[in-house]
Design a protein around this motif. Structure first.
Motif, PDB file in Angstrom:
ATOM      1  N   TRP A 114       0.854  -1.172   0.000  1.00 24.96           N
ATOM      2  CA  TRP A 114       0.000   0.000   0.000  1.00 24.96           C
ATOM      3  C   TRP A 114       0.899   1.234   0.000  1.00 24.96           C
ATOM      4  O   TRP A 114       2.055   1.157   0.406  1.00 24.96           O
ATOM      5  N   THR A 115       0.356   2.366  -0.425  1.00 20.12           N
ATOM      6  CA  THR A 115       1.058   3.635  -0.266  1.00 20.12           C
ATOM      7  C   THR A 115       0.169   4.575   0.521  1.00 20.12           C
ATOM      8  O   THR A 115      -1.060   4.501   0.451  1.00 20.12           O
ATOM      9  N   ALA A 116       0.809   5.440   1.287  1.00 20.99           N
ATOM     10  CA  ALA A 116       0.081   6.405   2.101  1.00 20.99           C
ATOM     11  C   ALA A 116       0.847   7.722   2.108  1.00 20.99           C
ATOM     12  O   ALA A 116       2.077   7.731   2.172  1.00 20.99           O
TER      13      ALA A 116
ATOM     14  N   GLY B 277       5.222  12.867   4.944  1.00 22.52           N
ATOM     15  CA  GLY B 277       5.670  12.399   3.642  1.00 22.52           C
ATOM     16  C   GLY B 277       4.967  11.134   3.182  1.00 22.52           C
ATOM     17  O   GLY B 277       3.940  10.739   3.729  1.00 22.52           O
ATOM     18  N   ARG B 278       5.563  10.492   2.170  1.00 25.37           N
ATOM     19  CA  ARG B 278       4.969   9.294   1.562  1.00 25.37           C
ATOM     20  C   ARG B 278       5.636   8.034   2.093  1.00 25.37           C
ATOM     21  O   ARG B 278       6.844   7.981   2.275  1.00 25.37           O
ATOM     22  N   PHE B 279       4.804   7.016   2.286  1.00 26.25           N
ATOM     23  CA  PHE B 279       5.268   5.745   2.825  1.00 26.25           C
ATOM     24  C   PHE B 279       4.700   4.587   2.023  1.00 26.25           C
ATOM     25  O   PHE B 279       3.601   4.668   1.479  1.00 26.25           O
TER      26      PHE B 279
ATOM     27  N   PRO C 268       9.672   4.710   4.309  1.00 29.03           N
ATOM     28  CA  PRO C 268       9.522   5.925   3.491  1.00 29.03           C
ATOM     29  C   PRO C 268       9.707   5.576   2.014  1.00 29.03           C
ATOM     30  O   PRO C 268      10.606   4.804   1.655  1.00 29.03           O
ATOM     31  N   CYS C 269       8.874   6.119   1.161  1.00 29.60           N
ATOM     32  CA  CYS C 269       8.979   5.854  -0.276  1.00 29.60           C
ATOM     33  C   CYS C 269      10.356   6.214  -0.811  1.00 29.60           C
ATOM     34  O   CYS C 269      10.865   5.538  -1.710  1.00 29.60           O
ATOM     35  N   ALA C 270      10.977   7.244  -0.261  1.00 28.07           N
ATOM     36  CA  ALA C 270      12.296   7.683  -0.724  1.00 28.07           C
ATOM     37  C   ALA C 270      13.364   6.609  -0.520  1.00 28.07           C
ATOM     38  O   ALA C 270      14.383   6.617  -1.205  1.00 28.07           O
TER      39      ALA C 270
END
Length: 109
Positions: A72-74, A80-82, A96-98
């Motif tokens: 999933w993404t949030a 920030g994005r996870f 973290p998406c990064a």
């Protein structure tokens, strides 16, 4: 004596549909059935339980299966994005998406 539902499924869709495995991740299936607000709350809980900062989840989406996990993404504000990886055993990991590319994980879309 055959079970009536099984006979109906085989009659309508053929034997392969009747023999299909149940979902490999019932926990994720339940998560997908929640309302969008409940999904956001679950994502926030997963992110903060993994030691990350997440003020409020503005957006949460199922992205894709990854190995034996569901991704999933949030998007948190602030935070920030996870990516949140959900296991069939109800384990949850948030990253973290990064960081995903360096960890050789699927990137957030």
């Amino acid at each position: 004596m055959p079970r009536p539902l099984l006979v109906l499924v085989v009659t309508l869709f053929g034997a392969s549909a009747a023999l299909a495995q149940p979902s490999a991740n019932a926990f994720n299936d339940r998560l997908r059935k929640l309302s969008p607000d409940q999904q956001k709350a679950a994502m926030r809980q997963a992110i903060t339980n993994n030691g990350n900062r997440c003020g409020r989840v503005e957006k949460a989406d199922f992205q894709q299966p990854y190995k034996n996990l569901m991704m999933w993404t949030a998007t948190c504000n602030p935070g920030g994005r996870f990516a949140v990886f959900v296991g069939a055993d109800q384990s949850v990991q948030a990253r973290p998406c990064a960081d995903l590319a360096s960890l050789k994980l699927p990137v957030c879309r």
